[in-house]
Scaffold this motif. Structure first.
Motif, PDB file in Angstrom:
ATOM      1  N   CYS A  43      22.089 -63.577  72.207  1.00 37.55           N
ATOM      2  CA  CYS A  43      21.970 -62.860  70.941  1.00 37.55           C
ATOM      3  C   CYS A  43      20.787 -63.378  70.106  1.00 37.55           C
ATOM      4  N   GLN A  44      20.120 -62.463  69.434  1.00 39.45           N
ATOM      5  CA  GLN A  44      18.983 -62.811  68.575  1.00 39.45           C
ATOM      6  C   GLN A  44      19.357 -62.865  67.097  1.00 39.45           C
ATOM      7  N   THR A  45      20.476 -62.257  66.737  1.00 37.84           N
ATOM      8  CA  THR A  45      20.905 -62.205  65.335  1.00 37.84           C
ATOM      9  C   THR A  45      21.797 -63.410  65.040  1.00 37.84           C
ATOM     10  N   PRO A  46      21.368 -64.292  64.120  1.00 38.48           N
ATOM     11  CA  PRO A  46      22.134 -65.522  63.858  1.00 38.48           C
ATOM     12  C   PRO A  46      23.585 -65.280  63.433  1.00 38.48           C
ATOM     13  N   GLU A  47      23.838 -64.261  62.628  1.00 39.83           N
ATOM     14  CA  GLU A  47      25.203 -63.992  62.168  1.00 39.83           C
ATOM     15  C   GLU A  47      26.112 -63.598  63.329  1.00 39.83           C
ATOM     16  N   ILE A  48      25.587 -62.758  64.206  1.00 39.09           N
ATOM     17  CA  ILE A  48      26.373 -62.321  65.367  1.00 39.09           C
ATOM     18  C   ILE A  48      26.543 -63.483  66.335  1.00 39.09           C
ATOM     19  N   GLN A  49      25.497 -64.267  66.498  1.00 43.99           N
ATOM     20  CA  GLN A  49      25.561 -65.441  67.364  1.00 43.99           C
ATOM     21  C   GLN A  49      26.646 -66.405  66.876  1.00 43.99           C
ATOM     22  N   GLN A  50      26.687 -66.639  65.574  1.00 46.03           N
ATOM     23  CA  GLN A  50      27.692 -67.529  65.005  1.00 46.03           C
ATOM     24  C   GLN A  50      29.105 -66.967  65.208  1.00 46.03           C
TER      25      GLN A  50
END
Length: 78
Positions: A43-50
Motif C-alpha cells: 500500500c502507498q497510502t499511509p492511513e490505509i497501510q496503518q
C-alpha cells in the motif's frame, strides 16, 4: 428469538467437531494476519497501510490468544 449467552468457562473435553473448528479458527486468523501484512507492504497510502497493519495485529492477537489457551489447557490436562 433468544440469543445464546457465551460460556463462562470452556469445556474440559473438546469434541472432534470442536477441534476441527479450533483448527479452522487458527488457520483463518493466521491467513488474515499474513494477508493484511502483505497488503500493508504493498500500500502507498499511509492511513490505509496503518489500518491494514492494525487489522493484521488484531488477527495475530486472536491467533496467539487461542494458542495460549490451548497450551495452558493442555498442560493442566497432562
Amino acid at each position: 428469538m433468544q440469543q445464546s449467552q457465551p460460556m463462562e468457562q470452556p469445556p474440559t473435553l473438546v469434541s472432534t467437531k470442536d477441534q476441527m473448528y479450533i483448527t479452522d479458527m487458527l488457520a483463518w486468523n493466521l491467513n488474515a494476519c499474513k494477508k493484511a501484512h502483505f497488503f500493508a507492504e504493498q500500500c502507498q497510502t499511509p492511513e490505509i497501510q496503518q489500518a491494514l497493519e492494525q487489522a493484521g495485529q488484531m488477527h495475530q492477537r486472536h491467533y496467539d490468544k487461542i494458542l495460549s489457551y490451548l497450551n495452558t489447557n493442555n498442560k493442566t490436562m497432562n
